[in-house]
Design an enzyme around this catalytic site. Structure first.
Site, PDB file in Angstrom:
ATOM      1  N   HIS A 121      -7.185  18.073 -18.184  1.00  0.00           N
ATOM      2  CA  HIS A 121      -6.671  17.140 -17.170  1.00  0.00           C
ATOM      3  C   HIS A 121      -7.893  16.516 -16.483  1.00  0.00           C
ATOM      4  O   HIS A 121      -8.956  17.146 -16.389  1.00  0.00           O
ATOM      5  CB  HIS A 121      -5.868  17.973 -16.164  1.00  0.00           C
ATOM      6  CG  HIS A 121      -5.116  17.204 -15.140  1.00  0.00           C
ATOM      7  ND1 HIS A 121      -5.714  16.672 -14.031  1.00  0.00           N
ATOM      8  CD2 HIS A 121      -3.799  16.905 -15.036  1.00  0.00           C
ATOM      9  CE1 HIS A 121      -4.799  16.076 -13.279  1.00  0.00           C
ATOM     10  NE2 HIS A 121      -3.625  16.189 -13.875  1.00  0.00           N
ATOM     11  N   ASP A 198      -8.362  26.515 -15.358  1.00  0.00           N
ATOM     12  CA  ASP A 198      -7.436  25.636 -14.663  1.00  0.00           C
ATOM     13  C   ASP A 198      -6.031  26.144 -14.986  1.00  0.00           C
ATOM     14  O   ASP A 198      -5.499  25.895 -16.072  1.00  0.00           O
ATOM     15  CB  ASP A 198      -7.654  24.200 -15.167  1.00  0.00           C
ATOM     16  CG  ASP A 198      -6.600  23.247 -14.635  1.00  0.00           C
ATOM     17  OD1 ASP A 198      -5.677  23.688 -13.930  1.00  0.00           O
ATOM     18  OD2 ASP A 198      -6.707  22.041 -14.949  1.00  0.00           O
ATOM     19  N   GLN A 201      -0.897  24.698 -15.038  1.00  0.00           N
ATOM     20  CA  GLN A 201       0.338  24.873 -15.819  1.00  0.00           C
ATOM     21  C   GLN A 201       0.545  26.338 -16.192  1.00  0.00           C
ATOM     22  O   GLN A 201       1.683  26.759 -16.416  1.00  0.00           O
ATOM     23  CB  GLN A 201       0.286  24.032 -17.109  1.00  0.00           C
ATOM     24  CG  GLN A 201       0.128  22.540 -16.890  1.00  0.00           C
ATOM     25  CD  GLN A 201       1.324  21.899 -16.195  1.00  0.00           C
ATOM     26  OE1 GLN A 201       2.444  22.421 -16.223  1.00  0.00           O
ATOM     27  NE2 GLN A 201       1.108  20.766 -15.561  1.00  0.00           N
ATOM     28  N   LYS A 224       3.671  23.656  -8.494  1.00  0.00           N
ATOM     29  CA  LYS A 224       4.100  23.878  -9.884  1.00  0.00           C
ATOM     30  C   LYS A 224       4.624  25.300 -10.057  1.00  0.00           C
ATOM     31  O   LYS A 224       4.901  25.740 -11.165  1.00  0.00           O
ATOM     32  CB  LYS A 224       2.944  23.604 -10.834  1.00  0.00           C
ATOM     33  CG  LYS A 224       2.489  22.135 -10.735  1.00  0.00           C
ATOM     34  CD  LYS A 224       1.649  21.720 -11.886  1.00  0.00           C
ATOM     35  CE  LYS A 224       0.737  20.585 -11.534  1.00  0.00           C
ATOM     36  NZ  LYS A 224       1.142  19.301 -12.061  1.00  0.00           N
ATOM     37  N   CYS A 362      -2.859  11.923 -16.958  1.00  0.00           N
ATOM     38  CA  CYS A 362      -4.181  12.312 -16.439  1.00  0.00           C
ATOM     39  C   CYS A 362      -5.015  13.018 -17.504  1.00  0.00           C
ATOM     40  O   CYS A 362      -5.724  13.996 -17.210  1.00  0.00           O
ATOM     41  CB  CYS A 362      -4.068  13.221 -15.217  1.00  0.00           C
ATOM     42  SG  CYS A 362      -3.288  12.427 -13.840  1.00  0.00           S
TER      43      CYS A 362
HETATM   44  N1  PMP Z   1      -4.748  20.594 -14.102  1.00  0.00           N
HETATM   45  C1  PMP Z   1      -3.621  20.526 -14.826  1.00  0.00           C
HETATM   46  C2  PMP Z   1      -3.582  21.150 -16.188  1.00  0.00           C
HETATM   47  C3  PMP Z   1      -2.489  19.898 -14.277  1.00  0.00           C
HETATM   48  O1  PMP Z   1      -1.369  19.838 -14.992  1.00  0.00           O
HETATM   49  C4  PMP Z   1      -2.565  19.341 -12.978  1.00  0.00           C
HETATM   50  C5  PMP Z   1      -1.375  18.627 -12.384  1.00  0.00           C
HETATM   51  N2  PMP Z   1      -0.803  17.669 -13.199  1.00  0.00           N
HETATM   52  C6  PMP Z   1      -3.765  19.451 -12.277  1.00  0.00           C
HETATM   53  C7  PMP Z   1      -4.838  20.087 -12.863  1.00  0.00           C
HETATM   54  C8  PMP Z   1      -3.914  18.910 -10.902  1.00  0.00           C
HETATM   55  O2  PMP Z   1      -3.000  19.510 -10.039  1.00  0.00           O
HETATM   56  P1  PMP Z   1      -2.741  18.912  -8.578  1.00  0.00           P
HETATM   57  O3  PMP Z   1      -2.443  17.461  -8.792  1.00  0.00           O
HETATM   58  O4  PMP Z   1      -1.557  19.676  -8.083  1.00  0.00           O
HETATM   59  O5  PMP Z   1      -3.971  19.137  -7.795  1.00  0.00           O
END
Ligand code: PMP
Length: 405
Positions: A121, A198, A201, A224, A362
């Site tokens: 991401h 990270d 998920q 999440k 993203c």
């Molecule tokens: N890493 C991953 C794998 C994600 O799926 C996300 C959220 N889409 C993020 C980081 C960032 O999370 P947040 O927008 O809640 O800070």
């Protein structure tokens, strides 16, 4: 093993009671909140709203107790060794920024390498990149295999370049693939790298065990995991957190301040400048306590049944291009309809009140690699049903007919 009672689980969500017409398959973006979480947040604001750690009055003491209890709930949920290893922040993005900033200022030197993967991401790419260019640190990237899994042979080769930091996602937010994180940590540690996971998920798929996993950092967002937005967790081993330069400075994180010098508070407060998201932490704690009433193995089994049905249905629809593999998949499927624009497909589903996400999620470097302009993403949660799967499949079939006519 008794089967999971999805209807009982679903009843905990006012959203599905009040708007049963929606098929919500955008769970990888954010989850709905059970009543237990909404109640905990409301109660905080209605009954003991006040700031933490600094009030002499009972309201502040109660808020502080609940805020610190939330830290303890999170610590035991992920089996952290110490309470102070749980740093509250606004989410996975904030946590990754803190780690990248902190390590760049203390550990990393010009010419050092860090290792990321092709499916990260942006939150696990850009914070590193921002500083790498300035500090002369080199980023290497682990490629994928033809079936879009992480190429472990290439990973091992890249580790031979002796990266100082290896940072990777637990589960891909686009493909849903579960990474072999335990093996990845072991291999990275063998070359002396600091390991960052990270878990944005990963956290909802599995209750991660920090002491068993033995990674240096693990980050996630509350929203999440059925919790509120604006709250997240940066877990780090004590010795690694101690090395981080704080990204934010101000109140709470100091011990004493003068115009000549500042000395800093102990962990976790040194990395929690300013008023924290108190209601968010209490809400996250309520989410974890609520979730622990359910058997995660049953939930995993339920979600894999949904996934199996979805895959079976998808393969029967012509013109569907599935990007995710059905094995090692946590319940996220990226797909396209021929070369139709994913936004058009998502809009046709939206017209039938089926919520999916479209675009590059993203993860632009992943889409360059996949050579696709984007995808629609259907992501399943424990409250989804077979009826949701069937409605989505039917809507996709209709979308194919409309778009390819
Ligand atoms: N890493 C991953 C794998 C994600 O799926 C996300 C959220 N889409 C993020 C980081 C960032 O999370 P947040 O927008 O809640 O800070």
């Amino acid at each position: 093993m008794p089967t999971f009672d999805v209807q009982q689980f679903r009843q905990q969500f006012a959203f599905f009671q009040q708007q049963p017409e929606w098929v919500y398959l955008d769970n990888a973006a954010t989850m709905h909140k059970p009543q237990a979480v909404i109640d905990a947040v409301t109660q905080f604001y209605q009954q003991y709203n006040s700031n933490v750690h600094r009030g002499a009055h009972q309201l502040s003491q109660r808020a502080t107790t609940l805020f610190e209890q939330a830290r303890s709930t999170v610590a035991s949920y992920i089996n952290a060794q110490h309470l102070h290893e749980i740093i509250f922040c606004s989410g996975a993005t904030a946590a990754l920024n803190q780690i990248a900033f902190g390590l760049m200022h203390t550990v990393l030197r010009p010419g050092d390498r860090i290792l990321l993967t092709q499916l990260e991401h942006h939150a696990n790419i850009v914070p590193w990149q921002l500083h790498c260019q300035r500090f002369g640190v080199i980023i290497d990237v682990v490629p994928l295999t033809p079936d879009h899994q992480l190429d472990m042979a290439a990973y091992q080769q890249l580790l031979q370049l002796k990266p100082k930091v290896v940072s990777f996602s637990h589960i891909s937010n686009v493909l849903g693939h579960i990474q072999p994180v335990a093996d990845m940590v072991t291999l990275a540690k063998a070359v002396g790298a600091i390991t960052v996971i990270d878990g944005a998920q990963g956290i909802v798929y599995q209750q991660p065990d920090m002491q068993q996993l033995d990674c240096d950092f693990y980050v996630f967002s509350g929203h999440k995991l059925y919790g509120p937005t604006g709250i997240g967790v940066l877990y780090g081993k004590t010795e690694q957190l101690a090395r981080l330069t704080p990204i934010f400075a101000g109140g709470e994180m100091i011990d004493s301040v003068s115009f000549i010098n500042t000395t800093f508070n102990k962990l976790p407060f040194r990395l929690e400048a300013g008023t924290p998201n108190i209601a968010g932490a209490i809400g996250l704690s309520a989410a974890i306590e609520w979730l622990q009433k359910y058997n995660n193995q049953q939930i995993v089994q339920h979600k894999s049944l949904l996934l199996k049905e979805f895959y079976t249905g998808l393969t029967a629809i012509k013109a569907i291009d599935i990007l995710s593999s059905s094995v090692h998949n946590a319940g996220i499927v990226a797909l396209n309809v021929d070369s139709e624009h994913p936004a058009d497909v998502a809009e046709l589903l939206n017209q039938q009140q089926i919520a999916v996400r479209s675009g590059q999620h993203c993860a632009m470097p992943l889409f360059s690699y996949l050579a696709r302009p984007g995808a629609i993403r259907c992501s399943f949660a424990a409250y989804n049903t077979l009826d949701d799967v069937n409605r989505c499949l039917l809507a996709l079939e209709q979308a194919v007919e409309i778009l390819t006519a």
